[in-house]
Every structure is written in C-alpha cells, then in structure tokens.
Design a protein around this motif. Sequence first.
Motif, PDB file in Angstrom:
ATOM      1  N   MET A 167      -1.677   2.426  -0.613  1.00 53.59           N
ATOM      2  CA  MET A 167      -0.869   2.616  -1.833  1.00 53.59           C
ATOM      3  C   MET A 167      -0.481   1.267  -2.416  1.00 53.59           C
ATOM      4  SD  MET A 167       1.892   5.580  -0.767  1.00 53.59           S
ATOM      5  CE  MET A 167       2.578   5.815  -2.398  1.00 53.59           C
ATOM      6  N   SER A 168      -0.294   1.246  -3.716  1.00 50.39           N
ATOM      7  CA  SER A 168       0.201   0.030  -4.372  1.00 50.39           C
ATOM      8  C   SER A 168       1.724  -0.048  -4.240  1.00 50.39           C
ATOM      9  CB  SER A 168      -0.182   0.040  -5.846  1.00 50.39           C
ATOM     10  OG  SER A 168       0.553   1.045  -6.530  1.00 50.39           O
ATOM     11  N   GLY A 169       2.255  -1.230  -4.486  1.00 55.16           N
ATOM     12  CA  GLY A 169       3.706  -1.404  -4.472  1.00 55.16           C
ATOM     13  C   GLY A 169       4.395  -0.531  -5.510  1.00 55.16           C
TER      14      GLY A 169
ATOM     15  N   ASP B 162       3.398   2.385  -6.515  1.00 59.82           N
ATOM     16  CA  ASP B 162       3.429   3.758  -6.002  1.00 59.82           C
ATOM     17  C   ASP B 162       4.546   3.932  -4.971  1.00 59.82           C
ATOM     18  OD1 ASP B 162       1.289   4.527  -7.591  1.00 59.82           O
ATOM     19  OD2 ASP B 162      -0.205   4.141  -6.020  1.00 59.82           O
ATOM     20  N   VAL B 163       4.729   2.918  -4.126  1.00 54.11           N
ATOM     21  CA  VAL B 163       5.803   2.978  -3.124  1.00 54.11           C
ATOM     22  C   VAL B 163       7.158   3.043  -3.827  1.00 54.11           C
ATOM     23  CG1 VAL B 163       6.956   1.760  -1.233  1.00 54.11           C
ATOM     24  CG2 VAL B 163       4.457   1.819  -1.332  1.00 54.11           C
ATOM     25  N   ILE B 164       7.347   2.241  -4.856  1.00 53.32           N
ATOM     26  CA  ILE B 164       8.615   2.255  -5.599  1.00 53.32           C
ATOM     27  C   ILE B 164       8.836   3.609  -6.256  1.00 53.32           C
ATOM     28  CG2 ILE B 164       9.780   1.314  -7.645  1.00 53.32           C
ATOM     29  CD1 ILE B 164       8.793  -1.440  -6.791  1.00 53.32           C
ATOM     30  N   SER B 165       7.781   4.233  -6.760  1.00 52.62           N
ATOM     31  CA  SER B 165       7.955   5.539  -7.403  1.00 52.62           C
ATOM     32  C   SER B 165       8.398   6.602  -6.398  1.00 52.62           C
ATOM     33  CB  SER B 165       6.685   5.973  -8.121  1.00 52.62           C
ATOM     34  OG  SER B 165       5.675   6.321  -7.205  1.00 52.62           O
ATOM     35  N   VAL B 166       8.040   6.423  -5.114  1.00 55.71           N
ATOM     36  CA  VAL B 166       8.431   7.388  -4.079  1.00 55.71           C
ATOM     37  C   VAL B 166       9.795   7.049  -3.485  1.00 55.71           C
ATOM     38  CG1 VAL B 166       7.854   8.314  -1.801  1.00 55.71           C
ATOM     39  CG2 VAL B 166       6.050   7.960  -3.488  1.00 55.71           C
ATOM     40  N   LEU B 167       9.996   5.784  -3.114  1.00 49.74           N
ATOM     41  CA  LEU B 167      11.195   5.393  -2.365  1.00 49.74           C
ATOM     42  C   LEU B 167      12.234   4.634  -3.187  1.00 49.74           C
ATOM     43  CD1 LEU B 167       9.531   4.135   0.954  1.00 49.74           C
ATOM     44  CD2 LEU B 167      10.458   6.399   0.446  1.00 49.74           C
ATOM     45  N   GLY B 168      11.862   4.176  -4.364  1.00 47.26           N
ATOM     46  CA  GLY B 168      12.773   3.349  -5.145  1.00 47.26           C
ATOM     47  C   GLY B 168      12.627   1.889  -4.741  1.00 47.26           C
TER      48      GLY B 168
ATOM     49  N   VAL C   2       7.787  -1.461   5.155  1.00 48.42           N
ATOM     50  CA  VAL C   2       6.470  -1.307   4.533  1.00 48.42           C
ATOM     51  C   VAL C   2       5.827  -2.682   4.462  1.00 48.42           C
ATOM     52  CG1 VAL C   2       5.197  -0.491   2.514  1.00 48.42           C
ATOM     53  CG2 VAL C   2       7.354   0.623   3.152  1.00 48.42           C
ATOM     54  N   LYS C   3       4.648  -2.800   5.067  1.00 51.54           N
ATOM     55  CA  LYS C   3       3.931  -4.074   5.090  1.00 51.54           C
ATOM     56  C   LYS C   3       2.723  -3.996   4.158  1.00 51.54           C
ATOM     57  CE  LYS C   3       5.266  -4.875   9.875  1.00 51.54           C
ATOM     58  NZ  LYS C   3       4.790  -5.096  11.244  1.00 51.54           N
ATOM     59  N   PHE C   4       2.549  -5.051   3.371  1.00 46.40           N
ATOM     60  CA  PHE C   4       1.467  -5.090   2.388  1.00 46.40           C
ATOM     61  C   PHE C   4       0.391  -6.076   2.818  1.00 46.40           C
ATOM     62  CE2 PHE C   4       5.084  -3.427   0.118  1.00 46.40           C
ATOM     63  CZ  PHE C   4       4.527  -2.434  -0.675  1.00 46.40           C
ATOM     64  N   ASP C   5      -0.842  -5.848   2.335  1.00 44.85           N
ATOM     65  CA  ASP C   5      -1.944  -6.770   2.615  1.00 44.85           C
ATOM     66  C   ASP C   5      -2.021  -7.840   1.524  1.00 44.85           C
ATOM     67  OD1 ASP C   5      -3.179  -5.548   0.420  1.00 44.85           O
ATOM     68  OD2 ASP C   5      -4.572  -4.375   1.654  1.00 44.85           O
ATOM     69  N   ASP C   6      -3.085  -8.647   1.568  1.00 45.56           N
ATOM     70  CA  ASP C   6      -3.246  -9.738   0.596  1.00 45.56           C
ATOM     71  C   ASP C   6      -3.437  -9.234  -0.830  1.00 45.56           C
ATOM     72  OD1 ASP C   6      -3.001 -11.704   2.559  1.00 45.56           O
ATOM     73  OD2 ASP C   6      -5.142 -11.600   3.045  1.00 45.56           O
ATOM     74  N   GLN C   7      -3.923  -8.008  -1.001  1.00 44.15           N
ATOM     75  CA  GLN C   7      -4.127  -7.443  -2.344  1.00 44.15           C
ATOM     76  C   GLN C   7      -2.898  -6.674  -2.847  1.00 44.15           C
ATOM     77  OE1 GLN C   7      -6.699  -6.954   0.150  1.00 44.15           O
ATOM     78  NE2 GLN C   7      -7.504  -8.872  -0.684  1.00 44.15           N
ATOM     79  N   GLY C   8      -1.849  -6.662  -2.082  1.00 43.91           N
ATOM     80  CA  GLY C   8      -0.624  -5.974  -2.497  1.00 43.91           C
ATOM     81  C   GLY C   8      -0.648  -4.476  -2.243  1.00 43.91           C
ATOM     82  N   LEU C   9      -1.507  -4.029  -1.318  1.00 46.52           N
ATOM     83  CA  LEU C   9      -1.581  -2.614  -0.968  1.00 46.52           C
ATOM     84  C   LEU C   9      -0.962  -2.407   0.420  1.00 46.52           C
ATOM     85  CD1 LEU C   9      -5.254  -1.913  -2.106  1.00 46.52           C
ATOM     86  CD2 LEU C   9      -3.140  -1.569  -3.413  1.00 46.52           C
ATOM     87  N   VAL C  10      -0.414  -1.216   0.649  1.00 44.18           N
ATOM     88  CA  VAL C  10       0.226  -0.915   1.925  1.00 44.18           C
ATOM     89  C   VAL C  10      -0.815  -1.008   3.039  1.00 44.18           C
ATOM     90  CG1 VAL C  10       1.400   0.860   3.292  1.00 44.18           C
ATOM     91  CG2 VAL C  10       1.971   0.578   0.880  1.00 44.18           C
TER      92      VAL C  10
END
Length: 140
Positions: A54-56, A58-64, A122-130
């Motif tokens: 997931m993108s950041g 998308d995470v914000i849309s779910v968790l704020g 939540v940990k993200f990779d180099d491309q900013g995806l979970v």
Amino acid sequence: MHKIRGTYLNIVLIGLLSLTCGCVAASKHKTNVQDTTADKITVGKVQREIKVGMSGADVISVLGSPNIVSTDSKRREVWVYDKISTEQVYSKSSGFASLILIGGNQASGASSTSQRTLTIIVKFDDQGLVRDFAYRQSSF
C-alpha cells in the motif's frame, strides 16, 4: 381511620414505584454514553485493511495521520500510531421513597475505569510502499 389507612397505602405504593423506577443499571448508563463511531482504529481494521504494498496515502486514508514519523537505519520511513483509550463509567442510584417512608435518603453508586492501548508500526520501503506492519494491543 379508613381514610388514613388509604392515604398510608398510597404513600407506600408511590414509594415502591419510585424505588423501582429510579434504579438504572450501570450497563444502561454505559450504553448511553458509549462512543460507537465507525472511524475508530482497531486491531480488526488494521488486519483487514492494511496490506503490504500500500502507498502512504492509502494508509492515511485508513488510519489517519500517524503520531510519529521517523526513519530506520536505511533512511526508510517508519510510521507509529499510538492510541490510548480510557473508559470510565459511573452509576448512581438514590432511593427517593426512603425519604418519605423512613425519613432518610439512601444513595448508592459504582464506578469502573479501564484503559486500552493500541500501537501500530508501519514500515515503508524505498519506493514509499508498505513493506511490513505490526501492532500491539493491551487492556488494563
């Protein structure tokens, strides 16, 4: 004499009705004040909706928005959601009829307090995806 006995009987009946109608259980009070909004963050919501890739946004849309944003040793973003919930319930009942019948007012009450914590990382990779996520919940 008959009129006095009828008056006394009416006072007793009114008193008994007041006692039975005035008592409300703590669980009823809790139901009346409980927050039932659908936007709460729960373990179930994390398990159901947060997915690797997931993108950041998308995470914000779910968790704020996260409480803390930091980076790991490879400069990848790590988001932390730290939520604390305190629930306090107090119930009080008083016997109004006792004032009429025995000359005193009786009151009783009970209270209960509980706390819950939920920490989501939540940990993200180099491309900013979970790339990974974890959570911990406690109640006391």
